[in-house]
Structure formats: C-alpha cells, structure tokens
Design a protein around this motif. Structure first.
Motif, PDB file in Angstrom:
ATOM      1  N   SER A 196      -6.834  -1.552  -8.899  1.00 62.71           N
ATOM      2  CA  SER A 196      -5.691  -2.390  -8.510  1.00 62.71           C
ATOM      3  C   SER A 196      -4.576  -1.492  -8.036  1.00 62.71           C
ATOM      4  CB  SER A 196      -5.217  -3.220  -9.686  1.00 62.71           C
ATOM      5  OG  SER A 196      -4.769  -2.374 -10.709  1.00 62.71           O
ATOM      6  N   GLN A 197      -3.672  -2.048  -7.205  1.00 66.36           N
ATOM      7  CA  GLN A 197      -2.614  -1.248  -6.649  1.00 66.36           C
ATOM      8  C   GLN A 197      -1.312  -1.691  -7.284  1.00 66.36           C
ATOM      9  OE1 GLN A 197      -3.963  -1.728  -2.333  1.00 66.36           O
ATOM     10  NE2 GLN A 197      -3.682   0.455  -2.547  1.00 66.36           N
ATOM     11  N   GLN A 198      -0.557  -0.747  -7.783  1.00 70.77           N
ATOM     12  CA  GLN A 198       0.675  -1.094  -8.466  1.00 70.77           C
ATOM     13  C   GLN A 198       1.817  -1.235  -7.491  1.00 70.77           C
ATOM     14  OE1 GLN A 198       2.945  -0.410 -12.121  1.00 70.77           O
ATOM     15  NE2 GLN A 198       2.691   1.728 -11.529  1.00 70.77           N
ATOM     16  N   GLY A 199       1.889  -0.323  -6.518  1.00 70.82           N
ATOM     17  CA  GLY A 199       3.016  -0.336  -5.611  1.00 70.82           C
ATOM     18  C   GLY A 199       2.808  -1.297  -4.465  1.00 70.82           C
ATOM     19  N   GLU A 200       3.899  -1.874  -4.015  1.00 76.46           N
ATOM     20  CA  GLU A 200       3.869  -2.732  -2.835  1.00 76.46           C
ATOM     21  C   GLU A 200       4.962  -2.267  -1.907  1.00 76.46           C
ATOM     22  OE1 GLU A 200       0.681  -5.370  -3.393  1.00 76.46           O
ATOM     23  OE2 GLU A 200       2.091  -5.289  -1.711  1.00 76.46           O
ATOM     24  N   GLU A 201       4.583  -1.798  -0.718  1.00 71.91           N
ATOM     25  CA  GLU A 201       5.571  -1.357   0.247  1.00 71.91           C
ATOM     26  C   GLU A 201       6.020  -2.531   1.113  1.00 71.91           C
ATOM     27  OE1 GLU A 201       2.787   0.242  -0.343  1.00 71.91           O
ATOM     28  OE2 GLU A 201       3.099   2.398  -0.466  1.00 71.91           O
ATOM     29  N   ASP A 202       7.231  -2.436   1.552  1.00 74.64           N
ATOM     30  CA  ASP A 202       7.809  -3.474   2.394  1.00 74.64           C
ATOM     31  C   ASP A 202       8.731  -2.802   3.403  1.00 74.64           C
ATOM     32  OD1 ASP A 202      10.626  -5.482   2.135  1.00 74.64           O
ATOM     33  OD2 ASP A 202       8.807  -6.156   3.162  1.00 74.64           O
ATOM     34  N   PRO A 203       8.635  -3.084   4.712  1.00 72.63           N
ATOM     35  CA  PRO A 203       7.683  -4.014   5.309  1.00 72.63           C
ATOM     36  C   PRO A 203       6.288  -3.398   5.449  1.00 72.63           C
ATOM     37  CG  PRO A 203       8.966  -2.979   7.020  1.00 72.63           C
ATOM     38  CD  PRO A 203       9.515  -2.466   5.707  1.00 72.63           C
ATOM     39  N   GLN A 204       5.314  -4.199   5.842  1.00 71.41           N
ATOM     40  CA  GLN A 204       3.974  -3.666   6.088  1.00 71.41           C
ATOM     41  C   GLN A 204       3.963  -2.838   7.362  1.00 71.41           C
ATOM     42  OE1 GLN A 204       1.144  -6.842   6.132  1.00 71.41           O
ATOM     43  NE2 GLN A 204       1.144  -7.085   3.906  1.00 71.41           N
ATOM     44  N   ALA A 205       4.775  -3.227   8.333  1.00 68.87           N
ATOM     45  CA  ALA A 205       4.856  -2.495   9.594  1.00 68.87           C
ATOM     46  C   ALA A 205       6.301  -2.514  10.065  1.00 68.87           C
ATOM     47  CB  ALA A 205       3.937  -3.120  10.638  1.00 68.87           C
ATOM     48  N   LEU A 206       6.692  -1.421  10.731  1.00 72.45           N
ATOM     49  CA  LEU A 206       8.064  -1.258  11.198  1.00 72.45           C
ATOM     50  C   LEU A 206       8.032  -0.507  12.515  1.00 72.45           C
ATOM     51  CD1 LEU A 206      11.113  -1.445  10.546  1.00 72.45           C
ATOM     52  CD2 LEU A 206      10.884   0.710   9.295  1.00 72.45           C
ATOM     53  N   SER A 207       8.738  -1.041  13.509  1.00 73.47           N
ATOM     54  CA  SER A 207       8.795  -0.400  14.812  1.00 73.47           C
ATOM     55  C   SER A 207      10.259  -0.190  15.186  1.00 73.47           C
ATOM     56  CB  SER A 207       8.108  -1.279  15.863  1.00 73.47           C
ATOM     57  OG  SER A 207       8.097  -0.640  17.119  1.00 73.47           O
ATOM     58  N   ILE A 208      10.631   1.051  15.482  1.00 74.57           N
ATOM     59  CA  ILE A 208      12.018   1.367  15.796  1.00 74.57           C
ATOM     60  C   ILE A 208      12.079   2.313  16.984  1.00 74.57           C
ATOM     61  CG2 ILE A 208      12.832   1.058  13.419  1.00 74.57           C
ATOM     62  CD1 ILE A 208      12.759   4.106  13.109  1.00 74.57           C
ATOM     63  N   GLN A 209      13.280   2.452  17.539  1.00 79.19           N
ATOM     64  CA  GLN A 209      13.494   3.387  18.639  1.00 79.19           C
ATOM     65  C   GLN A 209      13.811   4.776  18.072  1.00 79.19           C
ATOM     66  OE1 GLN A 209      13.338   2.710  22.000  1.00 79.19           O
ATOM     67  NE2 GLN A 209      12.669   0.630  21.534  1.00 79.19           N
ATOM     68  N   GLU A 210      13.445   5.779  18.822  1.00 78.77           N
ATOM     69  CA  GLU A 210      13.761   7.158  18.434  1.00 78.77           C
ATOM     70  C   GLU A 210      15.266   7.288  18.229  1.00 78.77           C
ATOM     71  OE1 GLU A 210      12.480  10.121  21.269  1.00 78.77           O
ATOM     72  OE2 GLU A 210      11.545  11.256  19.651  1.00 78.77           O
TER      73      GLU A 210
END
Lengths: 115, 111
Positions: free
Chosen positions: B1-15
């Motif tokens: 099982s996985q304890q950690g949950e990252e948020d967001p699942q995906a992120l897109s940004i400009q340099e």
C-alpha cells in the motif's frame, strides 16, 4: 565513486520463467533494498537486506526471494513469472538500515517485460 | 500500500515559473524525503526533512513539513526545462521500515 549499479538494464521473459536481477551497492554501504515500480505508480518495497540478513519484507508473494552476498551485492529472484510482474525493479543502497533516517541511493533499475 | 499521496498528479508550467507539489501521508513518520525520476529510470534523492524540522532549503528547492496536518510541500523556484520529471515523496514511518512512496507528480516545464 560509482553509484548503485544494476544488471541487466532490460529483460524480456515469458510467463512461467524465472529471473535473477543483480545489484551492487555504493562502496561502503551495507544495506540494499529492492522496490518494484509498475507504470504510473510509485515504487513498492519488496525486500531489505542489511549485513547479509533479511531485515524487512513487503507484501509480495513467495515467488519473490532475495539474498545479499558477503561483498554486500544482492540478487532478486522471481519465479513463475506472471504478466503482472512486468515493471521497473529498483535497487537502493544506504550505509545503515533504511528507515533509520538514512538516505537511500537508487540504481537505474532493471526493466522487466513478461510476455 | 502507498502511504503518500502527491497532489497534483500532473503539473504543466512555463520555464521560469515556480512549481509547487504537495504530499499527504497517513501515519507518524521519522522523516520525509523527496525524489525525482526522469523518464522511468532511477530515482534521484533531492532532500530529506526530519519530523522535528518545519522547512528546509537546497538550491532552488524548498520543502516544508507540517506533521500536525501530515503534509509536506516541495517548491521548485525559477523552473527549467531540465526539471521536467516525476517527483515522489517518500515517508519513513516510525520504526525500522523502508521508504513508502506516493504515486508521484508529473511535472512538465515548457521552454
């Protein structure tokens, strides 16, 4: 100094076969841990060995086994391969027991594909 | 099982923009670590923060830890295209147990 090394880098097997993956830790590190990472997920802990003794085991079936040699290198063995065993297998080493605030250093992984 | 949950699942940004990723976990921990993974290869250790620390910096990285909320954040400032990768938080539960990883945040930095 060389980092953690793993061999082979890629492997293709068929269902029912067995596989042996190898890992050499960073020089001076006595702990080796194995993780399985399926696509789109984070790594899942399989085994930890420290000073050649098993010190932890994740929720994996008995088809998975491992050992650590006197030079602290390690092998992960998987018998009776299933399609679901297809994954990236990661080895990590640390100087002491992982889980005691030790940083784990990962190798590049072995990508296993089971057909 | 996985304890950690990252948020967001995906992120897109400009340099040049800042990227913030969050991690929540379930049980008490000794420390929390952040790792980066490029193109499904090995994980690179970024930073470790202990349970008695609240904030830690390393170059363009800033990590915070709130043990009362069981959460952590990773801030990457002035992002670069080379920061494009998946980022995982990994917790070190109390006792001699190995790292427990979340599912990761996929960061894309567009030049």
């Amino acid at each position: 100094d060389a980092g953690v090394t793993q061999s082979p880098t890629h492997l293709i097997k068929t269902r029912g076969q067995h596989v042996t993956l190898r890992c050499s830790p960073i020089s001076g590190h006595k702990s080796v841990s194995w993780y399985q990472q399926v696509l789109g997920q984070g790594p899942q802990f399989i085994f930890q060995y420290y000073e050649k003794e098993e010190r932890g085991r994740g929720n994996f079936p008995d088809r998975f086994s491992a050992r650590q040699f006197p030079n602290y290198s390690s092998e992960l063995n998987v018998n009776a391969l299933l399609l679901g065993d297809s994954a990236l297998y990661l080895c990590a080493s640390s100087s002491g027991l992982a889980g005691a605030g030790e940083t784990q250093y990962f190798g590049p992984g072995t990508r296993l594909l089971v057909l | 099982s996985q304890q950690g949950e990252e948020d967001p699942q995906a992120l897109s940004i400009q340099e040049g923009e800042n990227a913030t990723m969050n991690c929540s976990y379930k049980t008490s921990i000794n420390n929390l670590q952040w790792y980066r993974q490029n193109s499904g290869r090995g994980l690179v250790h970024l930073i470790l923060i202990r349970s008695n620390e609240r904030e830690k910096h390393s170059g363009r990285l800033r990590v915070t830890l709130d043990t009362s909320k069981k959460s952590s954040s990773l801030l990457i400032t002035a992002s670069r295209a080379a920061d494009t990768a998946s980022y995982f938080c990994a917790t070190d539960p109390s006792g001699n147990t190995p790292l427990v990883f979340g599912k990761g945040t996929r960061l894309s930095v567009i030049a």
